[in-house]
Design an enzyme around this catalytic site. Structure first.
Site, PDB file in Angstrom:
ATOM      1  CE  LYS A  20      61.953  82.440  29.582  1.00 53.57           C
ATOM      2  NZ  LYS A  20      60.356  82.158  29.592  1.00 53.57           N
TER       3      LYS A  20
ATOM      4  CD  GLU B  59      58.259  74.818  28.033  1.00 57.03           C
ATOM      5  OE1 GLU B  59      58.604  76.225  28.295  1.00 57.03           O
ATOM      6  OE2 GLU B  59      57.988  74.134  29.137  1.00 57.03           O
TER       7      GLU B  59
ATOM      8  CG  ASP C   2      59.981  83.788  32.356  1.00 53.61           C
ATOM      9  OD1 ASP C   2      60.327  84.267  31.402  1.00 53.61           O
ATOM     10  OD2 ASP C   2      59.621  82.586  32.816  1.00 53.61           O
TER      11      ASP C   2
ATOM     12  CD  GLU D 277      55.016  81.673  28.471  1.00 55.94           C
ATOM     13  OE1 GLU D 277      53.942  81.533  28.251  1.00 55.94           O
ATOM     14  OE2 GLU D 277      55.575  81.051  29.451  1.00 55.94           O
TER      15      GLU D 277
ATOM     16  CG  ASP E  91      56.556  82.141  33.920  1.00 56.38           C
ATOM     17  OD1 ASP E  91      57.125  81.195  33.707  1.00 56.38           O
ATOM     18  OD2 ASP E  91      55.321  82.617  33.261  1.00 56.38           O
ATOM     19  CB  SER E  92      59.246  77.485  36.440  1.00 54.93           C
ATOM     20  OG  SER E  92      60.727  78.035  36.467  1.00 54.93           O
TER      21      SER E  92
HETATM   22  O1  KIV Z   1      59.626  79.783  33.656  1.00 58.68           O
HETATM   23  C1  KIV Z   1      60.518  78.792  33.296  1.00 58.68           C
HETATM   24  O2  KIV Z   1      61.207  78.104  33.908  1.00 58.68           O
HETATM   25  C2  KIV Z   1      61.052  78.966  31.816  1.00 58.68           C
HETATM   26  C3  KIV Z   1      61.543  77.596  31.248  1.00 58.68           C
HETATM   27  C4  KIV Z   1      60.878  76.472  31.258  1.00 58.68           C
HETATM   28  C5  KIV Z   1      62.229  78.039  30.004  1.00 58.68           C
HETATM   29  O3  KIV Z   1      60.271  79.642  31.142  1.00 58.68           O
END
Ligand code: KIV
Length: 280
Positions: A129, A198, A99, A131, A60-61
């Site tokens: 994934k 992280e 994510d 959090e 989600d980055s």
């Molecule tokens: O969204 C992302 O890029 C991440 C990584 C920093 C692990 O969750």
């Protein structure tokens, strides 16, 4: 001797075989480190896959590096699915994780399952994934019950930035470190495939990696974990003005791109492009 050891370790995974969740477990057992990078589009995903990356994370980055948001919170499930589909069209070998974005799984576990099913059905990715630890245990259980592999994410969890108020290193105190260890154990017990840690102290991350059978992938978590992940645009030097200590820049692509674009502009303005061979 060293090359023999490396060859033996690398035999956990034939370079051409599709990476699965089982592969990741075997790699940990064999002591072979897992290399993971983010990607959000077809072209980069193809390059990463052809280069032999083990895991591609459609993170989600994307909210930051693709859309220019300050946090990861604004990205939607539809947008994650769009990025996921673009990546999946390119990838033949790497395991692809996507994510679950903020707001798509925290509310209730049935919504979490619906979101995860949409990702799996519409993109064809290998796993999701999300959090958090104990606070998302019900959602993790529900998603896993549908046969969808889940990667957890602890430590600095950017979707909670408004709670933390800062992107500093997490779990430096005993209480938060103990909680992180318990959460990591819980995620393993629930059946997660791996855990991302992280920005936590290296000794704590190494301890967690030693306690768990599932792989622990670090970002800013030191060398004692089972693999590393970085945001592609950071490690290629595309993003600028972001230099956390853990980030190794392998290239200064921003400078290269600026140079190329400047040359192009100059060529267009000076009538140097296109030349006689570059026309019909
Ligand atoms: O969204 C992302 O890029 C991440 C990584 C920093 C692990 O969750």
């Amino acid at each position: 001797m060293q090359s023999f050891i490396l060859e033996t370790m690398y035999s956990a995974q034939k370079p051409s075989a599709k990476v699965t969740t089982q592969t990741l477990r075997k790699m940990k057992a064999a002591g072979e480190k897992i290399a993971m990078l983010t990607a959000y589009d077809y072209s980069f995903a193809k390059l990463l896959d052809e280069s032999g990356i083990d895991v591609i994370l459609v993170g989600d980055s994307a909210a930051n590096v693709m859309a220019g948001h300050v946090t990861t919170l604004p990205i939607s499930l539809d947008q994650m699915i769009y990025h996921g589909c673009s990546v999946m069209r390119a990838v033949k070998r790497a395991l692809v994780a996507i994510d679950l974005p903020f707001g798509s799984y925290q509310g209730d576990s049935r919504e979490a399952l619906r979101s995860a099913i949409r990702i799996m059905k519409e993109t064809g990715a290998d796993c999701v994934k999300l959090e958090g630890g104990r606070e998302v245990a019900e959602s993790v259980t529900k998603i896993l019950s549908a046969g969808i592999p889940v990667i957890g994410h602890l430590g600095l969890t950017p979707q909670s930035i408004n709670k933390f108020g800062t992107y500093v290193v997490r779990a430096t105190g005993q209480e938060e470190a103990d909680r992180l260890v318990e959460d990591a154990r819980l995620l393993e017990e629930l059946g997660c495939t791996a855990v991302v840690l992280e920005k936590v102290p290296a000794d704590l991350a190494a301890r967690v990696a030693g306690l768990l059978k599932i792989p622990v992938i670090g970002i800013g978590a030191g060398p004692g974990v089972d693999g590393q992940v970085l945001v592609l645009h950071d490690m290629l030097g595309i993003t600028q003005g972001f230099s956390p200590r853990f980030l190794r820049r392998y290239h200064n692509l921003a400078q290269e791109i600026n140079k190329s674009v400047s040359s192009y502009i100059e060529d267009v303005k000076s009538l140097n492009f296109p030349n006689a061979n570059e026309q019909y």
